[in-house]
Scaffold this motif. Structure first.
Motif, PDB file in Angstrom:
ATOM      1  N   LYS A 182     -16.494  -9.187  -8.462  1.00  0.00           N
ATOM      2  CA  LYS A 182     -17.041  -7.886  -8.870  1.00  0.00           C
ATOM      3  C   LYS A 182     -17.097  -7.786 -10.384  1.00  0.00           C
ATOM      4  CE  LYS A 182     -15.608  -5.285  -4.785  1.00  0.00           C
ATOM      5  NZ  LYS A 182     -14.947  -4.048  -4.284  1.00  0.00           N
TER       6      LYS A 182
ATOM      7  N   PRO B 111       0.833  -1.217   0.000  1.00  0.00           N
ATOM      8  CA  PRO B 111       0.000   0.000   0.000  1.00  0.00           C
ATOM      9  C   PRO B 111       0.859   1.256   0.000  1.00  0.00           C
ATOM     10  CG  PRO B 111      -0.880  -1.605   1.542  1.00  0.00           C
ATOM     11  CD  PRO B 111       0.446  -2.160   1.062  1.00  0.00           C
TER      12      PRO B 111
ATOM     13  N   SER C   7     -12.762   6.913  -7.999  1.00  0.00           N
ATOM     14  CA  SER C   7     -11.916   6.421  -6.908  1.00  0.00           C
ATOM     15  C   SER C   7     -10.423   6.436  -7.240  1.00  0.00           C
ATOM     16  CB  SER C   7     -12.335   5.008  -6.496  1.00  0.00           C
ATOM     17  OG  SER C   7     -12.152   4.104  -7.562  1.00  0.00           O
TER      18      SER C   7
ATOM     19  N   ALA D 296     -12.069  -7.107 -10.082  1.00  0.00           N
ATOM     20  CA  ALA D 296     -11.677  -7.737  -8.822  1.00  0.00           C
ATOM     21  C   ALA D 296     -12.515  -8.995  -8.617  1.00  0.00           C
ATOM     22  CB  ALA D 296     -11.884  -6.765  -7.663  1.00  0.00           C
TER      23      ALA D 296
ATOM     24  N   SER E 195      -0.883  -5.274  -1.264  1.00  0.00           N
ATOM     25  CA  SER E 195      -0.962  -5.927   0.038  1.00  0.00           C
ATOM     26  C   SER E 195       0.329  -5.728   0.812  1.00  0.00           C
ATOM     27  CB  SER E 195      -1.223  -7.421  -0.138  1.00  0.00           C
ATOM     28  OG  SER E 195      -1.197  -8.093   1.112  1.00  0.00           O
TER      29      SER E 195
ATOM     30  N   ILE F  28      -3.838   1.342  -3.099  1.00  0.00           N
ATOM     31  CA  ILE F  28      -4.531   0.858  -1.902  1.00  0.00           C
ATOM     32  C   ILE F  28      -5.018  -0.560  -2.176  1.00  0.00           C
ATOM     33  CG2 ILE F  28      -5.204   3.172  -1.161  1.00  0.00           C
ATOM     34  CD1 ILE F  28      -7.935   2.723  -2.387  1.00  0.00           C
ATOM     35  N   PRO F  29      -5.308  -1.322  -1.130  1.00  0.00           N
ATOM     36  CA  PRO F  29      -5.729  -2.716  -1.342  1.00  0.00           C
ATOM     37  C   PRO F  29      -6.948  -2.845  -2.259  1.00  0.00           C
ATOM     38  CG  PRO F  29      -5.110  -2.402   0.942  1.00  0.00           C
ATOM     39  CD  PRO F  29      -5.067  -1.047   0.302  1.00  0.00           C
ATOM     40  N   GLU F  30      -7.810  -1.846  -2.250  1.00  0.00           N
ATOM     41  CA  GLU F  30      -9.001  -1.887  -3.107  1.00  0.00           C
ATOM     42  C   GLU F  30      -8.672  -1.802  -4.590  1.00  0.00           C
ATOM     43  OE1 GLU F  30     -10.101  -1.058   0.935  1.00  0.00           O
ATOM     44  OE2 GLU F  30      -8.659  -0.041  -0.363  1.00  0.00           O
ATOM     45  N   ASP F  31      -7.446  -1.473  -4.922  1.00  0.00           N
ATOM     46  CA  ASP F  31      -7.027  -1.446  -6.333  1.00  0.00           C
ATOM     47  C   ASP F  31      -6.647  -2.835  -6.837  1.00  0.00           C
ATOM     48  OD1 ASP F  31      -5.316   1.626  -5.610  1.00  0.00           O
ATOM     49  OD2 ASP F  31      -7.255   1.386  -6.610  1.00  0.00           O
ATOM     50  N   THR F  32      -6.619  -3.799  -5.952  1.00  0.00           N
ATOM     51  CA  THR F  32      -6.267  -5.163  -6.352  1.00  0.00           C
ATOM     52  C   THR F  32      -7.284  -5.709  -7.344  1.00  0.00           C
ATOM     53  OG1 THR F  32      -5.140  -5.631  -4.267  1.00  0.00           O
ATOM     54  CG2 THR F  32      -5.969  -7.518  -5.515  1.00  0.00           C
ATOM     55  N   ALA F  33      -6.796  -6.139  -8.495  1.00  0.00           N
ATOM     56  CA  ALA F  33      -7.678  -6.622  -9.568  1.00  0.00           C
ATOM     57  C   ALA F  33      -6.828  -7.086 -10.731  1.00  0.00           C
ATOM     58  CB  ALA F  33      -8.616  -5.516 -10.040  1.00  0.00           C
TER      59      ALA F  33
END
Length: 120
Positions: A43, A14, A62, A40, A119, A86-91
């Motif tokens: 999703k 991160p 975002s 992701a 991560s 950020i972790p939410e960008d993992t995809a």
């Protein structure tokens, strides 16, 4: 034969950065809008950034201020610079060549995808 080949994905902590590249062959690159989508686990695929043939850009809310899309028509390549990850960008990130049809952009060609994992 059209090919879009992505590279640059990987595992990053991160706050780190990655630059994705997508090189196209078999198309007249300069006339296409180009985009980066991501998907992701569990999703739907979403548009992260788009750049028109003329260089106009659009971003997912975002990622605004953190990601930058650019293109080099001489190299048939589109880039996605991703900062402050950020972790939410993992995809899985996919490159796409877009055509404007029916008053909207539609994907004509897709790359195979490149995994981005954020991560600690």
């Amino acid at each position: 034969q059209v090919q879009l080949v992505e590279s640059g994905g990987g595992l990053v902590q991160p706050g780190g950065s990655l630059r994705l590249s997508c090189t196209a062959s078999g198309i007249i690159f300069g006339i296409y809008a180009m985009g980066w989508y991501r998907q992701a686990p569990g999703k739907e695929r979403e548009l992260v950034a788009r750049i028109t043939a003329g260089g106009r850009t659009n971003y997912l809310d975002s990622v605004k201020g953190r990601f930058t899309i650019s293109r080099d028509n001489a190299k048939n390549t589109v880039y996605l610079q991703m900062n402050s990850l950020i972790p939410e960008d993992t995809a899985v990130y996919y490159c796409t060549a877009l055509k404007y049809s029916g008053y909207k952009y539609q994907s004509a060609y897709w790359g195979q995808g490149t995994q981005v994992a954020v991560s600690s």
